[in-house]
Scaffold this motif. Structure first.
Motif, PDB file in Angstrom:
ATOM      1  N   SER A  11       0.955  -1.076  -0.060  1.00  0.00           N
ATOM      2  CA  SER A  11       0.127  -0.029   0.042  1.00  0.00           C
ATOM      3  C   SER A  11       0.920   1.127   0.084  1.00  0.00           C
ATOM      4  CB  SER A  11      -0.927  -0.037   1.190  1.00  0.00           C
ATOM      5  OG  SER A  11      -0.347  -0.247   2.272  1.00  0.00           O
ATOM      6  N   GLU A  12       2.102   1.151   0.713  1.00  0.00           N
ATOM      7  CA  GLU A  12       2.851   2.476   0.443  1.00  0.00           C
ATOM      8  C   GLU A  12       3.671   2.565  -0.882  1.00  0.00           C
ATOM      9  OE1 GLU A  12       5.697   3.039   3.746  1.00  0.00           O
ATOM     10  OE2 GLU A  12       5.077   1.099   4.715  1.00  0.00           O
ATOM     11  N   ILE A  13       3.914   1.299  -1.336  1.00  0.00           N
ATOM     12  CA  ILE A  13       4.588   1.490  -2.574  1.00  0.00           C
ATOM     13  C   ILE A  13       3.666   1.949  -3.636  1.00  0.00           C
ATOM     14  CG2 ILE A  13       5.541   0.296  -4.562  1.00  0.00           C
ATOM     15  CD1 ILE A  13       6.395  -2.085  -2.465  1.00  0.00           C
ATOM     16  N   VAL A  14       2.323   1.683  -3.846  1.00  0.00           N
ATOM     17  CA  VAL A  14       1.305   1.952  -4.759  1.00  0.00           C
ATOM     18  C   VAL A  14       0.785   3.349  -4.633  1.00  0.00           C
ATOM     19  CG1 VAL A  14       1.005  -0.320  -5.447  1.00  0.00           C
ATOM     20  CG2 VAL A  14      -0.552   0.874  -3.937  1.00  0.00           C
ATOM     21  N   LYS A  15       1.183   3.994  -3.507  1.00  0.00           N
ATOM     22  CA  LYS A  15       0.567   5.461  -3.100  1.00  0.00           C
ATOM     23  C   LYS A  15       1.031   6.468  -4.175  1.00  0.00           C
ATOM     24  CE  LYS A  15       1.010   5.727   1.443  1.00  0.00           C
ATOM     25  NZ  LYS A  15       1.460   6.457   2.790  1.00  0.00           N
ATOM     26  N   GLY A  16       1.793   6.286  -4.719  1.00  0.00           N
ATOM     27  CA  GLY A  16       2.499   7.379  -5.653  1.00  0.00           C
ATOM     28  C   GLY A  16       1.707   7.015  -7.165  1.00  0.00           C
ATOM     29  N   LEU A  17       1.056   6.022  -7.301  1.00  0.00           N
ATOM     30  CA  LEU A  17       0.319   5.733  -8.398  1.00  0.00           C
ATOM     31  C   LEU A  17      -0.742   6.851  -8.876  1.00  0.00           C
ATOM     32  CD1 LEU A  17       0.101   1.842  -8.811  1.00  0.00           C
ATOM     33  CD2 LEU A  17       1.337   3.428 -10.124  1.00  0.00           C
ATOM     34  N   PRO A  18      -1.189   7.073 -10.139  1.00  0.00           N
ATOM     35  CA  PRO A  18      -2.126   7.936 -10.214  1.00  0.00           C
ATOM     36  C   PRO A  18      -3.536   7.755  -9.783  1.00  0.00           C
ATOM     37  CG  PRO A  18      -0.988   7.644 -12.399  1.00  0.00           C
ATOM     38  CD  PRO A  18      -0.447   6.819 -11.179  1.00  0.00           C
ATOM     39  N   PRO A  19      -4.358   8.436  -9.347  1.00  0.00           N
ATOM     40  CA  PRO A  19      -5.566   7.862  -8.593  1.00  0.00           C
ATOM     41  C   PRO A  19      -6.632   7.042  -9.451  1.00  0.00           C
ATOM     42  CG  PRO A  19      -5.231  10.563  -8.531  1.00  0.00           C
ATOM     43  CD  PRO A  19      -4.290   9.909  -9.324  1.00  0.00           C
ATOM     44  N   ALA A  20      -6.386   7.209 -10.663  1.00  0.00           N
ATOM     45  CA  ALA A  20      -7.138   6.351 -11.633  1.00  0.00           C
ATOM     46  C   ALA A  20      -6.879   5.033 -11.641  1.00  0.00           C
ATOM     47  CB  ALA A  20      -7.044   7.109 -13.139  1.00  0.00           C
ATOM     48  N   VAL A  21      -5.684   4.865 -11.192  1.00  0.00           N
ATOM     49  CA  VAL A  21      -5.124   3.108 -11.040  1.00  0.00           C
ATOM     50  C   VAL A  21      -5.871   2.703  -9.642  1.00  0.00           C
ATOM     51  CG1 VAL A  21      -3.278   1.659 -10.889  1.00  0.00           C
ATOM     52  CG2 VAL A  21      -3.174   3.919 -12.254  1.00  0.00           C
ATOM     53  N   PRO A  22      -6.773   1.632 -10.058  1.00  0.00           N
ATOM     54  CA  PRO A  22      -7.062   0.856  -8.894  1.00  0.00           C
ATOM     55  C   PRO A  22      -6.121   0.281  -8.054  1.00  0.00           C
ATOM     56  CG  PRO A  22      -8.350   0.228 -10.798  1.00  0.00           C
ATOM     57  CD  PRO A  22      -7.040   0.995 -11.233  1.00  0.00           C
ATOM     58  N   GLN A  23      -6.110   0.342  -6.818  1.00  0.00           N
ATOM     59  CA  GLN A  23      -5.087  -0.386  -5.508  1.00  0.00           C
ATOM     60  C   GLN A  23      -4.963  -1.957  -5.701  1.00  0.00           C
ATOM     61  OE1 GLN A  23      -4.884   1.149  -1.739  1.00  0.00           O
ATOM     62  NE2 GLN A  23      -3.563   3.047  -2.150  1.00  0.00           N
ATOM     63  N   LYS A  24      -6.272  -2.239  -5.842  1.00  0.00           N
ATOM     64  CA  LYS A  24      -6.519  -3.693  -5.696  1.00  0.00           C
ATOM     65  C   LYS A  24      -5.607  -4.282  -7.171  1.00  0.00           C
ATOM     66  CE  LYS A  24      -9.504  -7.712  -5.985  1.00  0.00           C
ATOM     67  NZ  LYS A  24     -10.577  -8.330  -6.812  1.00  0.00           N
ATOM     68  N   GLU A  25      -5.773  -3.762  -8.289  1.00  0.00           N
ATOM     69  CA  GLU A  25      -5.178  -4.331  -9.537  1.00  0.00           C
ATOM     70  C   GLU A  25      -3.667  -3.899  -9.297  1.00  0.00           C
ATOM     71  OE1 GLU A  25      -8.290  -2.768  -9.655  1.00  0.00           O
ATOM     72  OE2 GLU A  25      -9.424  -3.887 -10.478  1.00  0.00           O
ATOM     73  N   ALA A  26      -3.249  -2.758  -8.804  1.00  0.00           N
ATOM     74  CA  ALA A  26      -2.104  -2.514  -8.559  1.00  0.00           C
ATOM     75  C   ALA A  26      -1.155  -3.564  -7.710  1.00  0.00           C
ATOM     76  CB  ALA A  26      -1.773  -1.061  -8.135  1.00  0.00           C
ATOM     77  N   PHE A  27      -1.785  -4.017  -6.601  1.00  0.00           N
ATOM     78  CA  PHE A  27      -1.214  -4.968  -5.861  1.00  0.00           C
ATOM     79  C   PHE A  27      -1.243  -6.264  -6.669  1.00  0.00           C
ATOM     80  CE2 PHE A  27      -3.483  -3.178  -1.863  1.00  0.00           C
ATOM     81  CZ  PHE A  27      -2.762  -2.168  -1.890  1.00  0.00           C
ATOM     82  N   GLU A  28      -1.882  -6.574  -7.289  1.00  0.00           N
ATOM     83  CA  GLU A  28      -2.008  -7.876  -8.052  1.00  0.00           C
ATOM     84  C   GLU A  28      -0.691  -7.826  -9.152  1.00  0.00           C
ATOM     85  OE1 GLU A  28      -5.591  -9.343 -10.018  1.00  0.00           O
ATOM     86  OE2 GLU A  28      -6.730  -8.510  -8.411  1.00  0.00           O
ATOM     87  N   VAL A  29      -0.802  -6.704  -9.735  1.00  0.00           N
ATOM     88  CA  VAL A  29       0.356  -6.576 -10.741  1.00  0.00           C
ATOM     89  C   VAL A  29       1.733  -6.704  -9.993  1.00  0.00           C
ATOM     90  CG1 VAL A  29       1.362  -5.130 -12.537  1.00  0.00           C
ATOM     91  CG2 VAL A  29      -1.030  -5.345 -12.521  1.00  0.00           C
ATOM     92  N   LEU A  30       1.635  -5.916  -8.946  1.00  0.00           N
ATOM     93  CA  LEU A  30       3.082  -5.844  -8.180  1.00  0.00           C
ATOM     94  C   LEU A  30       3.543  -7.378  -7.731  1.00  0.00           C
ATOM     95  CD1 LEU A  30       5.204  -3.722  -7.573  1.00  0.00           C
ATOM     96  CD2 LEU A  30       3.785  -3.096  -5.348  1.00  0.00           C
TER      97      LEU A  30
END
Length: 132
Positions: free
Chosen positions: A38-57
């Motif tokens: 959650s700290e890592i993906v904080k810097g992504l644009p707001p349009a990027v869903p966190q759940k998907e970002a976690f999955e990709v990472l």
């Protein structure tokens, strides 16, 4: 005979260079303090869903044998490719298979950082889900 010796020497130098590169790239990541995803993906644009970002990472980490908590958005994609070619090829194939399973068949060519890659994949997944 001399050609065989040179060829053998080149192979040996290549193996040593690959091992040194793997050692150095692994150490760069190992020296980092792991962060929560959650700290890592904080810097992504707001349009990027966190759940998907976690999955990709997470899938990137699994595919390339890297602890995802050590990756950073501003890391060059070469942070994943800075390992020996056997692991790289295997990881790339695993990641691409996962992407295809998610309906992601094309990504932009200008991706430079891990953050770019995560955003592109997460947004592609979202777009694909909206098209269905």
């Amino acid at each position: 005979m001399f050609g065989i010796i040179i060829f053998g020497g080149l192979i040996a130098m290549g193996v040593v260079a690959a091992l040194i590169g793997r050692y150095l790239s692994g150490n760069n990541l190992k020296q980092r303090r792991p962060l929560l995803l959650s700290e890592i993906v904080k810097g992504l644009p707001p349009a990027v869903p966190q759940k998907e970002a976690f999955e990709v990472l997470t899938k990137m980490g699994e595919s390339f044998g890297v602890q995802p908590e050590l990756l950073r958005l501003d890391d060059s994609i070469s942070a994943l490719t800075g390992m020996d070619s056997w692991r790289l090829g295997e990881g790339q194939e695993m990641f691409e298979t996962w992407l295809r399973g998610r309906g992601v068949v094309r990504l932009p060519n200008d991706l430079k950082t891990i953050g770019d890659l995560i955003a592109a994949v997460a947004l592609s997944q979202r777009k694909g889900a909206g098209d269905s």
